[in-house]
Design an enzyme around this catalytic site. Structure first.
Site, PDB file in Angstrom:
ATOM      1  N   HIS A   1     -21.885  -6.023  28.879  1.00 45.58           N
ATOM      2  CA  HIS A   1     -22.724  -6.624  29.914  1.00 45.58           C
ATOM      3  C   HIS A   1     -24.183  -6.284  29.685  1.00 45.58           C
ATOM      4  O   HIS A   1     -24.512  -5.287  29.032  1.00 45.58           O
ATOM      5  CB  HIS A   1     -22.285  -6.152  31.305  1.00 45.58           C
ATOM      6  CG  HIS A   1     -22.245  -4.666  31.466  1.00 45.58           C
ATOM      7  ND1 HIS A   1     -21.140  -3.909  31.134  1.00 45.58           N
ATOM      8  CD2 HIS A   1     -23.163  -3.775  31.909  1.00 45.58           C
ATOM      9  CE1 HIS A   1     -21.371  -2.632  31.372  1.00 45.58           C
ATOM     10  NE2 HIS A   1     -22.602  -2.529  31.837  1.00 45.58           N
TER      11      HIS A   1
ATOM     12  N   CYS B   1     -23.698   4.096  36.702  1.00 40.93           N
ATOM     13  CA  CYS B   1     -23.912   3.895  35.268  1.00 40.93           C
ATOM     14  C   CYS B   1     -25.298   3.292  35.074  1.00 40.93           C
ATOM     15  O   CYS B   1     -25.914   2.836  36.043  1.00 40.93           O
ATOM     16  CB  CYS B   1     -22.824   3.017  34.658  1.00 40.93           C
ATOM     17  SG  CYS B   1     -22.889   1.280  35.139  1.00 40.93           S
TER      18      CYS B   1
END
Length: 631
Positions: free
Chosen positions: A67, A177
């Site tokens: 991503h 994250c």
């Protein structure tokens, strides 16, 4: 928003070719480009690979979720791919990846999109979902599987654990994250699923791209047996002071939830010691909200810590330009040198130093109001610079911008949920920047600018007697708590004056800050019978810390014998600060210790003399005051 609004037939690839990670990435980037979701295959692939360089997105169990969040994405989308043979995606469990979900998020992705992406990440933690996706033979079947497990927002919130129930163990956790898109939510779901299996109540806060969700309250933290922080990015830690705390990578939250939860239930973790809070007992102390002073200090230090790289880098570059001559950066001066001008342009008012106040203000506001506070704060910082309010105006601007955005959040809280994305993209920037800007121009800049100018003129024109007194005061402050709030207040005072073109106090502050560890190191060398073997060994390390301007090296000695050590180091630091001011030494670089001594303005030999004199005063006082040690 349903996940299938982002994942469509056009972005599904039922057979991914190749056996290497780059093959799968190329295939998925290609279908996103063909579907018109991204405007540049090269730029998006570069962003994907940059994210992979931080840590693999092959999360295990045959899944990979590459991503990226980048401006090359025209509209948020998900690409799905499947490989029967499997691809070596460097997965966390070492297995080949068979299912791929490539997430493309634009830089301005709103909360609605991000919540859908978060649900997808959590959905893939279920074995039955993975099995059905592998068995799907058409694009329609893939979409049917996704739709069948796509909970709406209300169902998701109802399933969220919110606190302890009955006598079962209760654990709290935070996941985060770097991009805040996939791993954050997968780790949260893995922890919640495993906690349910183990009979443990858990509440998980997720720090994703859309901000913190399911935020832990003071009561949650107080009740919890322990805290798990599974994160690869910054998390607010001070609130966990006094609690057993397990720190792990976000990938461990995905792959090892059982181990983390079992450790938390057993309190198999060190007690987290936040600043100003000591730990005691197996369960630690109850979490208590910060006082107003501590809250202000935290926000202020967030701004200062982010500003310091600009101060240090810019200050040293400016100082280096003076090696060519004090006016060598001026094209009209006979000593002009192009390198000196380049160094001044990069470090000075047109480069790093022009960003000091905006960065300070932006991060103070961001600490108060999260990301929506940054833009109003940064703009207010620019206005403080332009309006002459400078560093002091910046301090006012940071808190003003932050709390204005907090007020806007409360004001807009009643708007429909469908407008959530509009708040972040439009309402907070528009009203935050506008209101803060008007207040800075018409209310803050003029009076604070006058105060700022008055202080600068007074400091620039003080006589030797007052200068020495100022050196004594900042020296005492630097040594009093060795890195604590008083020390930081003096340091902040010095860095603020640098932005106003006053450099002598900063030199005195750094000299004073070097004295405590240096003085202790000298004392352990000259008066060995006054220190234990362990203290003498630690004293050697203090030579390095002192020369590097790390005042905290003195803390263990002060903690062991505060009544003798603290007065001794304060006296030495006061001497060093006073001598530095008396010698009219200036310093544009607020850090670096002995390594930037040759760059001071004034006689660097006298500056070294001031530091050595202060260190010797401390060493002699320690030799006289401390008792002989019998080991």
């Amino acid at each position: 928003m349903k996940i299938t609004e982002l994942l469509t037939k056009e972005t599904i690839l039922l057979s991914v070719g190749g056996t290497k990670k780059v093959d799968a990435i190329d295939s998925l980037v290609g279908i996103l480009y063909e579907a018109g979701k991204i405007d540049s295959k090269e730029a998006f692939k570069e962003a994907i690979l940059k994210r992979e360089a931080q840590s693999t997105t092959g999360v295990g169990d045959g899944i990979a979720i590459p991503h990226a969040k980048t401006k090359s994405v025209k509209q948020p989308a998900i690409a799905f791919g499947k490989s029967e043979a499997g691809v070596d995606f460097e997965s966390l469990d070492g297995q080949l990846a068979h299912l791929f979900f490539m997430i493309a998020a634009p830089e301005g992705a709103n909360n609605t999109h991000l919540e859908a992406l978060a649900r997808l990440s959590g959905m893939l933690m279920r074995p039955e979902v993975r099995e059905k996706l592998m068995a799907a033979s058409s694009k329609e079947e893939v979409l049917e599987v996704i739709n069948a497990y796509d909970q709406d927002d209300e169902e998701e919130q109802a399933a969220e654990s919110t606190g302890a129930a009955g006598e079962r163990p209760f654990v709290v956790a935070v996941t985060a994250c770097p991009t805040g898109i996939a791993h954050t939510y997968m780790a949260a779901d893995a922890l919640k699923a495993k906690a349910s299996e183990l009979g443990v109540d858990i509440k998980v806060e997720t720090n994703g791209s859309g901000g913190a969700k399911n935020v832990l309250t003071a009561d949650d933290i107080r009740k919890a047996t322990a805290v798990i922080v599974a994160a690869d990015t910054k998390v607010e830690m001070e609130r966990f002071s006094g609690k057993p705390l397990i720190q792990a990578a976000v990938a461990e939250g995905i792959r090892k939830p059982k181990e983390l939860i079992e450790r938390a239930v057993k309190k198999d973790a060190p007690i987290y010691k936040g600043s100003g809070v000591s730990a005691s007992g197996a369960g630690g102390r109850d979490y208590k909200p910060k006082s107003i002073g501590a809250t202000i200090y935290k926000h202020l230090m967030n701004g200062v810590s982010n500003m310091l790289p600009f101060v240090v880098g810019g200050g040293i570059l400016i100082a280096l330009s003076f090696l060519f001559g004090y006016n060598a950066f001026d094209p009209n001066d006979p000593s002009f040198h192009p390198i000196a001008k380049a160094l001044m342009d990069i470090g000075g008012g047109g480069g790093a130093f022009s960003l000091l106040v905006p960065i300070l203000v932006g991060f103070i506001a961001m600490s108060i109001a999260d990301r929506p506070g940054f833009a109003p704060g940064a703009v207010a910082g620019v206005l403080a610079n332009v309006g002459g309010a400078g560093f002091l105006g910046g301090l006012v601007a940071g808190f003003l911008a932050g709390y204005i955005v907090i007020g806007l959040k409360k004001l807009f809280a009643t708007l429909p949920r469908s407008l959530e994305g509009v708040k972040t993209i439009l309402l907070y920037p528009l009203f935050g920047i506008g209101l803060t800007g008007f207040l800075m121009i018409y209310l803050v800049n003029k009076p604070v600018g006058a105060l700022n100018q008055g202080i600068t003129e007074w400091l620039s024109g003080i006589g030797t007697g007052n200068a020495v007194l100022l050196g004594v005061v900042v020296g005492l402050m630097m040594a009093f708590d060795m890195g604590g709030p008083v020390n930081k207040a003096a340091y902040l005072f010095g860095t603020g004056l640098i932005t106003n073109g006053v450099y002598e106090p900063m030199a005195a502050i750094m000299a004073a800050g070097m004295v405590p560890p240096l003085g202790i190191a000298i004392a352990t060398t000259l008066f060995k019978n006054k220190f234990t073997t362990e203290e003498r060994d630690a004293g050697k390390a203090n030579y390095i810390m002192g020369l590097s301007f790390i005042t905290e090296g003195a803390i263990p000695f002060a903690a062991a014998d505060p009544l003798r050590v603290i007065p001794s180091i304060m006296a030495g630091a006061a001497v060093a600060g006073a001598l530095s001011m008396a010698f009219h030494i200036g310093l544009r670089a607020p850090h670096g210790g002995i390594f930037v001594t040759p760059l001071v303005e004034g006689n660097w030999v006298l500056y070294l003399f001031a530091i050595i004199a202060g260190a010797l005063v401390t060493a002699v006082l320690l030799g006289v005051l401390k008792k002989r040690v019998v080991e």
